[in-house]
Enzyme design. Structure first.
Site, PDB file in Angstrom:
ATOM      1  N   GLY A   1       5.354   4.694   1.625  1.00  0.00           N
ATOM      2  CA  GLY A   1       3.970   4.982   2.287  1.00  0.00           C
ATOM      3  C   GLY A   1       4.090   5.257   3.571  1.00  0.00           C
ATOM      4  N   SER A   2       2.866   4.585   4.143  1.00  0.00           N
ATOM      5  CA  SER A   2       2.944   4.834   5.571  1.00  0.00           C
ATOM      6  C   SER A   2       3.644   3.973   6.446  1.00  0.00           C
ATOM      7  CB  SER A   2       1.247   4.295   5.910  1.00  0.00           C
ATOM      8  OG  SER A   2       0.383   5.253   5.394  1.00  0.00           O
ATOM      9  N   ILE A   3       4.594   3.010   6.019  1.00  0.00           N
ATOM     10  CA  ILE A   3       5.773   2.538   6.946  1.00  0.00           C
ATOM     11  C   ILE A   3       6.626   3.863   7.442  1.00  0.00           C
ATOM     12  CG2 ILE A   3       7.866   1.309   6.972  1.00  0.00           C
ATOM     13  CD1 ILE A   3       6.502  -0.655   4.705  1.00  0.00           C
TER      14      ILE A   3
END
Length: 338
Positions: free
Chosen positions: A61-63
C-alpha cells in the site's frame, strides 16, 4: 542473551493474536543493522491452507510513497526537476496547476481531492487503469484548499508524481524503480504488483466483515494505486530499504535530511517528503503505514536508536499499534544493543 530475550517477548506478544486472526502476516525487527526478529504467522492463503513465511509477498500500500519520495528527490539531485516547479509544467489540465508545486504534491498540501475517497471506487477499481485515466478522475475537480495552506492526505498527488517521473525520464514508474532502487539494493522480491503475472509466494488478501468473519478482499487492480500504493514486497526486502536510508547510496545527506524534515501535518504527526514524522520518547520516528484492499502494513524507523519495525499483514486491519508495541519491546533498556 539480549537477542533471545527480545525474540521471546515478541513471540509472546504475537502468539495469542494469531488464532483470532488479530494478526496474520510477517514481522521483522532490527537494531543497528542486526535483525532481532524475523518470523511469519498465519496463512498466506486460507482457502489452500498455505502458511505465511518470511518470503511471502504482501501488497504494501502507501509505503510505496516512500519509494516515490526518494525517486523524486533523485531527479531533483540530477537537476531534472525542482521542488518549486509548478505542476502546470507537466499537467496544465490539472486544476490549480500554476500554483501547485512538486513540494505540495510530496507533502499532501496541494489541495487536490483524494481520488480514492470516491464512494463508487469499487465500481471501477477491479479493472486496470493507466496513470492518465487516474489523473482524469481528479484533474478537473475543484481544489479543497489553497496549495500549501493545509495538510490533507491525497493519493492523487502521488499519482501525479509518478506520472511526472515518467514524463521526465521516459521510463515507466515500474522500470525506474527497478533500475534505480530495486536492482541496486538487491530487492529481488519487490516490484509493482501485476495480478496477471504468476508470482511465487504472493499472499491472498482478506477483510473482516461486521461480524468479525473473514472474507476474500474485494478485487482491486493495483494499477489503480500506481505510485501511491502499488508495490508488493517482503519483510526482508523492506529491511534492505530501511538500511540503505542510513547511507548515501541513493540520496545525499542533505536530501535525506530534507525528506525527513516535517512540513505540515495534523495534531499528533507531521509529513515530510513521502514520510510521516513524529517525535517519540525514543527520539525521531520516520514511518509510513499502508492499507489497500486485503492488506495492511507499517514501516517504523526510529532514527536515533537505529531501530526498525516492519509489519506486513494480508488482512486489512490496524497494524500500526502492533508495530509500536514491537518497537517498545526492542528498545527497552534491557534489550537495547549498545
Amino acid at each position: 542473551m539480549i537477542v533471545a530475550n527480545v525474540k521471546e517477548q515478541i513471540h509472546a506478544l504475537l502468539e495469542p493474536l494469531v488464532p483470532e486472526r488479530r494478526f496474520n502476516g510477517a514481522v521483522l525487527v532490527s537494531q543497528r543493522g542486526s535483525i532481532l526478529y524475523s518470523e511469519a504467522w498465519g496463512q498466506a492463503n486460507m482457502e489452500l491452507a498455505v502458511d505465511n513465511t518470511t518470503k511471502t509477498k504482501f501488497r504494501i500500500g502507501s509505503i510505496t510513497k516512500t519509494f516515490t519520495g526518494v525517486s523524486i528527490l533523485q531527479l531533483v539531485e540530477k537537476g531534472m526537476l525542482r521542488l518549486e516547479d509548478p505542476v502546470s509544467r507537466f499537467f496544465p489540465q490539472q486544476t490549480g496547476s500554476n500554483s501547485i508545486t512538486i513540494q505540495h504534491l510530496l507533502t499532501h498540501t496541494s489541495g487536490i481531492p483524494n481520488y480514492t475517497d470516491d464512494p463508487s471506487m469499487f465500481d471501477w477499481a477491479a479493472n486496470p487503469s493507466t496513470p492518465e485515466i487516474l489523473i482524469g478522475r481528479f484533474a478537473h475537480k475543484e481544489l479543497e484548499a489553497a496549495p500549501g495552506e493545509q495538510y490533507k492526505y491525497s493519493n492523487s498527488g502521488y499519482v501525479l508524481l509518478g506520472a511526472i517521473l515518467e514524463q521526465i525520464t521516459g521510463q515507466s514508474y515500474a522500470d525506474y524503480l527497478q533500475e534505480h532502487i530495486f536492482l541496486p539494493l538487491g530487492m529481488n522480491q519487490t516490484q509493482m504488483d501485476q495480478p496477471s503475472q504468476i508470482l511465487l509466494n504472493r499472499a491472498a488478501g482478506y477483510h473482516s466483515d461486521e461480524e468479525g468473519q473473514l472474507t476474500n478482499a474485494p478485487t482491486f487492480d493495483p494499477s489503480n494505486a500506481y505510485a501511491a500504493g502499488a508495490i508488493i514486497s517482503t519483510i526482508g526486502d523492506l529491511h534492505l530499504w530501511d538500511q540503505v536510508l542510513y547511507t548515501e547510496q541513493l540520496l545525499t545527506k542533505p536530501s535525506l535530511d530534507l525528506m525527513f524534515t516535517p512540513f505540515k501535518g495534523e495534531r499528533d504527526f507531521q509529513y515530510g517528503y513521502g514520510w510521516i514524522i513524529q517525535d517519540t520518547p525514543f527520539g525521531k520516528l520516520v514511518c509510513h503505514s499502508g492499507g489497500i484492499p486485503g492488506f495492511s502494513s507499517v514501516l517504523l524507523r526510529f532514527i536515533e536508536q537505529q531501530t526498525s519495525v516492519i509489519v506486513l499483514s494480508n488482512i486489512l486491519q490496524d497494524v500500526s499499534t502492533l508495530g509500536k508495541q514491537l518497537a517498545e519491546l526492542a528498545m527497552q533498556p534491557a534489550n537495547t544493543i549498545g
